[in-house]
Motif scaffolding. Structure first.
Motif, PDB file in Angstrom:
ATOM      1  N   UNK A 165       0.785  -1.226   0.000  1.00  0.00           N
ATOM      2  CA  UNK A 165       0.000   0.000   0.000  1.00  0.00           C
ATOM      3  C   UNK A 165       0.814   1.270   0.000  1.00  0.00           C
ATOM      4  N   UNK A 166       2.008   1.232   0.541  1.00  0.00           N
ATOM      5  CA  UNK A 166       2.694   2.512   0.727  1.00  0.00           C
ATOM      6  C   UNK A 166       4.184   2.403   0.578  1.00  0.00           C
ATOM      7  N   UNK A 167       4.665   1.244   0.121  1.00  0.00           N
ATOM      8  CA  UNK A 167       6.114   1.063   0.151  1.00  0.00           C
ATOM      9  C   UNK A 167       6.853   2.021  -0.749  1.00  0.00           C
ATOM     10  N   UNK A 168       7.898   2.562  -0.223  1.00  0.00           N
ATOM     11  CA  UNK A 168       8.814   3.349  -1.028  1.00  0.00           C
ATOM     12  C   UNK A 168       9.970   2.485  -1.474  1.00  0.00           C
ATOM     13  N   UNK A 169      10.033   1.259  -0.995  1.00  0.00           N
ATOM     14  CA  UNK A 169      10.988   0.276  -1.485  1.00  0.00           C
ATOM     15  C   UNK A 169      10.184  -0.894  -2.036  1.00  0.00           C
ATOM     16  N   UNK A 170      10.716  -1.587  -3.042  1.00  0.00           N
ATOM     17  CA  UNK A 170      10.009  -2.731  -3.587  1.00  0.00           C
ATOM     18  C   UNK A 170       9.978  -3.847  -2.572  1.00  0.00           C
ATOM     19  N   UNK A 171       8.905  -4.615  -2.662  1.00  0.00           N
ATOM     20  CA  UNK A 171       8.713  -5.669  -1.679  1.00  0.00           C
ATOM     21  C   UNK A 171       9.387  -6.963  -2.093  1.00  0.00           C
ATOM     22  N   UNK A 172       9.914  -7.045  -3.323  1.00  0.00           N
ATOM     23  CA  UNK A 172      10.474  -8.318  -3.756  1.00  0.00           C
ATOM     24  C   UNK A 172      11.719  -8.700  -2.968  1.00  0.00           C
ATOM     25  N   UNK A 173      12.318  -7.752  -2.283  1.00  0.00           N
ATOM     26  CA  UNK A 173      13.498  -8.072  -1.487  1.00  0.00           C
ATOM     27  C   UNK A 173      13.064  -8.719  -0.181  1.00  0.00           C
ATOM     28  N   UNK A 174      12.665  -9.933  -0.242  1.00  0.00           N
ATOM     29  CA  UNK A 174      12.177 -10.606   0.948  1.00  0.00           C
ATOM     30  C   UNK A 174      10.729 -11.013   0.790  1.00  0.00           C
ATOM     31  N   UNK A 175      10.203 -10.941  -0.432  1.00  0.00           N
ATOM     32  CA  UNK A 175       8.827 -11.313  -0.670  1.00  0.00           C
ATOM     33  C   UNK A 175       8.575 -12.737  -0.213  1.00  0.00           C
ATOM     34  N   UNK A 176       7.463 -12.907   0.487  1.00  0.00           N
ATOM     35  CA  UNK A 176       7.109 -14.232   0.956  1.00  0.00           C
ATOM     36  C   UNK A 176       7.633 -14.542   2.336  1.00  0.00           C
ATOM     37  N   UNK A 177       8.429 -13.639   2.921  1.00  0.00           N
ATOM     38  CA  UNK A 177       8.973 -13.869   4.255  1.00  0.00           C
ATOM     39  C   UNK A 177       8.524 -12.736   5.161  1.00  0.00           C
ATOM     40  N   UNK A 178       7.623 -13.019   6.053  1.00  0.00           N
ATOM     41  CA  UNK A 178       7.114 -11.996   6.957  1.00  0.00           C
ATOM     42  C   UNK A 178       7.781 -12.187   8.307  1.00  0.00           C
ATOM     43  N   UNK A 179       8.804 -11.379   8.571  1.00  0.00           N
ATOM     44  CA  UNK A 179       9.635 -11.612   9.742  1.00  0.00           C
ATOM     45  C   UNK A 179       8.885 -11.383  11.050  1.00  0.00           C
ATOM     46  N   UNK A 180       7.846 -10.535  11.036  1.00  0.00           N
ATOM     47  CA  UNK A 180       7.160 -10.243  12.282  1.00  0.00           C
ATOM     48  C   UNK A 180       6.059 -11.250  12.592  1.00  0.00           C
ATOM     49  N   UNK A 181       5.856 -12.217  11.720  1.00  0.00           N
ATOM     50  CA  UNK A 181       4.893 -13.261  11.989  1.00  0.00           C
ATOM     51  C   UNK A 181       3.453 -12.857  11.798  1.00  0.00           C
ATOM     52  N   UNK A 182       3.192 -11.758  11.108  1.00  0.00           N
ATOM     53  CA  UNK A 182       1.829 -11.296  10.854  1.00  0.00           C
ATOM     54  C   UNK A 182       1.782 -10.620   9.504  1.00  0.00           C
ATOM     55  N   UNK A 183       0.593 -10.417   8.991  1.00  0.00           N
ATOM     56  CA  UNK A 183       0.468  -9.851   7.648  1.00  0.00           C
ATOM     57  C   UNK A 183       0.518  -8.330   7.646  1.00  0.00           C
ATOM     58  N   UNK A 184       0.032  -7.690   8.716  1.00  0.00           N
ATOM     59  CA  UNK A 184       0.092  -6.230   8.791  1.00  0.00           C
ATOM     60  C   UNK A 184       1.238  -5.797   9.701  1.00  0.00           C
ATOM     61  N   UNK A 185       1.617  -4.544   9.595  1.00  0.00           N
ATOM     62  CA  UNK A 185       2.740  -4.047  10.386  1.00  0.00           C
ATOM     63  C   UNK A 185       2.335  -3.930  11.862  1.00  0.00           C
ATOM     64  N   UNK A 186       3.305  -3.819  12.713  1.00  0.00           N
ATOM     65  CA  UNK A 186       3.049  -3.729  14.150  1.00  0.00           C
ATOM     66  C   UNK A 186       3.790  -2.546  14.769  1.00  0.00           C
ATOM     67  N   UNK A 187       4.589  -1.840  13.960  1.00  0.00           N
ATOM     68  CA  UNK A 187       5.419  -0.760  14.485  1.00  0.00           C
ATOM     69  C   UNK A 187       5.404   0.417  13.522  1.00  0.00           C
ATOM     70  N   UNK A 188       5.752   1.585  14.054  1.00  0.00           N
ATOM     71  CA  UNK A 188       5.965   2.743  13.187  1.00  0.00           C
ATOM     72  C   UNK A 188       7.202   3.477  13.668  1.00  0.00           C
TER      73      UNK A 188
END
Length: 465
Positions: free
Chosen positions: A22-45
């Motif tokens: 939705x808002x990335x200023x960097x492409x998501x392909x650098x790590x696509x498919x790996x959600x390090x925080x264990x959830x689909x939405x963000x948890x920090x700002x």
């Protein structure tokens, strides 16, 4: 410049994308498919902002700042109109007084393009500069950010750092040179943010570069410089402040934005509304409500113009961390597809829809559309701007805020919608297509939308009174 085939390919890829950031200023392909925080939405700002120094006449200190930085070869960027005005003279006087060596680039284009960015980048690459100074509005500051970035990455292709999906959106991993921004308008907040916006001519729409790495080292906010803004420049700059505050305050909450970044370097600059950005955005709205009309109508009203200069900073901190959404996303093709309209008071030869004007013309329609998702925030914004909401129902929040905005625009003699600046119903498909690539901001809208929704919003904005 990207060829036509590449542009068509990009738009087709966008339509087919199954998972869109939705808002990335960097492409998501650098790590696509790996959600390090264990959830689909963000948890920090994160909270990021340039250092800010404010005060009447504070520009006189810039020579000392450059000495303190050990500057040996400074790049000073401005535009031709400003190069003859007191703000630039004040900077040059301070540089001369303190023996600072510099070269001046005064060819910055008002509402910059990829071509004008590249010209400034070429100048920066040839100069071997160790510090950058930008004196001007958002166009100058954004151009200087880009020049600094690419001069520090001489092997990079221009699209490497441009926001995905138009560019590759690579993270910036190398440090840049110090940049001091001296804003002369009260609108963009560019002195506080890590964002640089330009017209991508092949798409006839704006895009940009967004990374905390490019934010200025120091924003030197001298309210005396705002006294030189013509009336319509003050108005259109102020509308940018207004929409920065409204959009960041009503953006999707940070913990509902997806995906969760696999690495903090991938967390976007525009993160969604959050408790810190809310404070700045709300306060900016209060200042706009109290001072904007005065600042536009009386160029000698130092209190009003000084207050709007600070409001630009406040809103810049707010949206620089939360982001903006539909008004800004839709504004980019409005500015990029301009036909013959030339805004008053800008002193340029090319057709131009100033950024703040292109943003605010859709605001009544947009906030009618988004209100159902967070009606309390829309009602609060309307109240701050002067509406009586004491007996208003939640379901009427969009109507009340849009009516309040419509009256605000009418009082400040804004053109009567997109039709008044040269657009017709036949232009709507092109405007929609120009909005589609703006996912970096449009996906921060609290309400999801289709191409048909965008078309309806553009049609509703053809006439606003």
């Amino acid at each position: 410049m990207a060829g036509r085939d590449r542009i068509v390919h990009l738009l087709r890829q966008l339509e087919k994308a199954a998972c869109r950031c939705p808002a990335h200023s960097q492409t998501y392909h650098q790590g696509s498919g790996h959600v390090s925080c264990g959830r689909t939405t963000d948890y920090a700002f994160e909270m990021a902002c340039s250092n800010i120094r404010y005060g009447e006449g504070v520009t006189r200190e810039i020579g000392m700042d450059l000495q303190n930085l050990g500057a040996r070869n400074v790049c000073l960027m401005t535009d031709r109109n400003l190069s003859r005005l007191p703000p630039v003279s004040a900077v040059l006087d301070s540089l001369a007084k303190h023996g600072v060596t510099y070269k001046c680039y005064d060819k910055v284009r008002v509402e910059p393009t990829d071509a004008s960015f590249k010209e400034a980048i070429d100048f920066a690459k040839k100069g071997s500069f160790d510090v950058y100074v930008a004196v001007g509005g958002g166009s100058v500051i954004d151009t200087c950010k880009a020049a600094n970035l690419y001069a520090c990455h001489p092997e990079a292709d221009f699209l490497d750092f441009v926001n995905a999906p138009i560019g590759r959106g690579k993270p910036i991993t190398q440090p840049l040179k110090p940049l001091i921004a001296v804003p002369t308008t009260a609108g963009t907040g560019s002195e506080t943010t890590g964002v640089a916006i330009f017209d991508f001519e092949a798409l006839k729409a704006k895009t940009g570069i967004a990374s905390r790495a490019i934010k200025p080292t120091l924003g030197m906010v001298d309210p005396l410089h705002t006294l030189h803004m013509p009336q319509r420049v003050a108005a259109n700059s102020g509308f940018d402040v207004l929409c920065h505050a409204l959009e960041s305050y009503t953006a999707i909450p940070y913990n509902l934005r997806s995906p969760c970044p696999p690495n903090p370097i991938n967390r976007p600059a525009y993160q969604g509304s959050n408790p810190v950005s809310d404070v700045w955005s709300r306060h900016a709205l209060h200042v706009v409500a109290k001072f904007m009309k005065r600042a536009v109508k009386d160029p000698e009203d130092l209190e009003a113009r000084s207050s709007m200069h600070l409001a630009s900073v406040f809103a810049g901190i707010g949206f620089g961390n939360a982001g903006v959404h539909l008004c800004h996303g839709m504004s980019y093709p409005i500015a990029g597809n301009v036909k013959t309209f030339r805004a008053k008071d800008y002193g340029v030869e090319h057709p131009i829809v100033p950024h703040g004007l292109s943003v605010v013309l859709t605001s009544p329609a947009v906030f009618t559309f988004t209100a159902s998702m967070c009606p309390e925030r829309h009602l609060e914004a309307a109240q701050i701007l002067g509406a009586d909401v004491s007996n208003t129902k939640r379901e009427d929040a969009g109507r009340v805020l849009s009516d309040t905005l419509r009256q605000f625009l009418y009082d400040l003699e804004v053109e009567d919608g997109l039709g008044a600046i040269g657009y017709t119903k036949e232009d709507i498909p092109a405007l929609v297509q120009g909005t589609i690539p703006q996912e970096r901001v449009t996906k921060l809208s609290p309400r999801s939308h289709t191409e048909e929704d965008l078309a309806d919003l553009f049609e509703a904005s053809l006439k606003i009174y």
